[in-house]
Design an enzyme around this catalytic site. Structure first.
Site, mmCIF file in Angstrom:
data_model
loop_
_atom_site.group_PDB
_atom_site.id
_atom_site.type_symbol
_atom_site.label_atom_id
_atom_site.label_comp_id
_atom_site.label_asym_id
_atom_site.label_seq_id
_atom_site.Cartn_x
_atom_site.Cartn_y
_atom_site.Cartn_z
ATOM 1 C CB THR A 26 -41.174 13.932 -2.932
ATOM 2 O OG1 THR A 26 -41.547 13.023 -1.825
ATOM 3 C CG2 THR A 26 -39.867 14.048 -3.138
ATOM 4 C CG PHE A 33 -31.039 17.128 -5.526
ATOM 5 C CD1 PHE A 33 -29.559 16.963 -5.415
ATOM 6 C CD2 PHE A 33 -31.599 17.900 -4.567
ATOM 7 C CE1 PHE A 33 -28.936 17.407 -4.525
ATOM 8 C CE2 PHE A 33 -30.588 18.585 -3.575
ATOM 9 C CZ PHE A 33 -29.268 18.183 -3.415
ATOM 10 C CG ASP A 104 -38.946 22.737 1.081
ATOM 11 O OD1 ASP A 104 -39.262 23.101 2.157
ATOM 12 O OD2 ASP A 104 -38.663 21.506 0.352
ATOM 13 C CG HIS A 119 -28.443 20.276 4.033
ATOM 14 N ND1 HIS A 119 -29.048 19.263 3.669
ATOM 15 C CD2 HIS A 119 -27.425 20.155 4.822
ATOM 16 C CE1 HIS A 119 -28.360 18.236 3.867
ATOM 17 N NE2 HIS A 119 -27.342 18.695 4.865
ATOM 18 C CB CYS A 127 -24.721 41.557 -0.701
ATOM 19 S SG CYS A 127 -23.245 42.288 -1.431
ATOM 20 C CB CYS A 149 -25.762 43.715 -3.505
ATOM 21 S SG CYS A 149 -26.253 45.028 -2.075
ATOM 22 C CB CYS A 151 -22.693 47.346 -2.495
ATOM 23 S SG CYS A 151 -22.220 45.606 -2.312
ATOM 24 C CB THR A 189 -33.661 11.292 5.027
ATOM 25 O OG1 THR A 189 -32.331 11.228 4.776
ATOM 26 C CG2 THR A 189 -34.059 10.819 6.457
ATOM 27 C CB SER A 190 -31.609 7.297 1.812
ATOM 28 O OG SER A 190 -30.752 8.365 1.441
HETATM 29 ZN ZN ZN Z 1 -23.858 44.575 -0.961
#
Ligand code: ZN
Length: 238
Positions: A26, A33, A104, A119, A127, A149, A151, A189-190
């Site tokens: 923060t 969030f 981040d 996370h 892709c 992508c 492809c 963190t909570s």
């Molecule tokens: Zn691809």
């Protein structure tokens, strides 16, 4: 007095593990969030928790990426005092690892290498069809809402959405680091996000420290609790 005790414990430790949540970022301008003034209270057609779910990603990818580009890609954010202190500690051999709930990549930007990203990370994107990897700028700059992508496959950020499981290798590495640590700092963190919060139970070292702006359910189980900004606390330490 509290800070002197914390400094003394840190001086005596050689395998520190840092477990961080949204509050670590923060101070770099990245909103938590889950906090009151965070993303949950900003205006969108759907609540962020629903947008950031696997089901939503599959059913409404346009809406997902509209939100994701707006709120989840702070590519110009810079590491703050907390990130910088942890990078110093890793360099000097004091820090055994960082376990983070953040996506981040600011710990790596500060110079840390031993980072377990529970996370995932906005810096890895792949892709869904051929597996090719893409930098986050590719998603940011893609001319259409849903990035594709060459492809033709859709590109998915390598972040753990709601309803998705954590990566086994990352969890195993985090558990190993935590179980070998002599001092653990839980910060920003909570500790209400499971299964990540349960990882703290693997700590067998001497001192468990909690740094968080607000009180948490963990406070009574820690050896030392500091209710303050993480960067402010860490930058006051050696
Ligand atoms: Zn691809």
């Amino acid at each position: 007095m509290t800070y002197e005790l914390l400094q003394q414990w840190i001086d005596e430790s050689s395998k520190i593990v840092f477990f961080g949540g949204a509050g670590v970022s923060t101070e770099s301008g990245i909103p938590d969030f889950r906090s009151v003034d965070g993303l949950y209270h900003q205006k969108y057609d759907y609540p962020p928790e629903e947008i950031l779910s696997h089901t939503f990603f599959v059913r409404k990818p346009e809406e997902f990426f509209r939100f994701y580009r707006d709120k989840m890609l702070p590519l110009d954010a810079e590491p703050n005092a907390a990130h910088r202190k942890l990078a110093e500690w890793e360099k000097s051999g004091k820090l055994a690892g960082i376990v983070t709930q953040n996506i981040d990549g600011l710990h790596q930007k500060a110079g840390n290498q031993k980072v377990f990203e529970l996370h995932g990370s906005i810096h890895r994107n792949y892709c869904e069809r051929c597996g090719k990897f893409f930098p986050p700028e590719y998603i940011r700059d893609y001319p259409e809402l849903v990035p594709k992508c060459g492809c033709g496959g859709r590109i998915k950020p390598d972040v753990v959405l709601y309803e998705e499981g954590l990566d086994n290798d990352v969890v195993t590495g985090a558990v190993h680091a935590i179980s070998k640590a002599d001092l653990m700092i839980v910060a920003g963190t909570s500790l209400t996000v499971y299964p990540a919060a349960g990882l703290v139970r693997y700590f067998r070292g001497k001192h468990l420290i909690l740094i968080n702006r607000d009180a948490t359910p963990m406070d009574s189980e820690c050896d030392l609790v500091i209710h303050d900004k993480v960067g402010q606390v860490l930058s006051s330490l050696k």
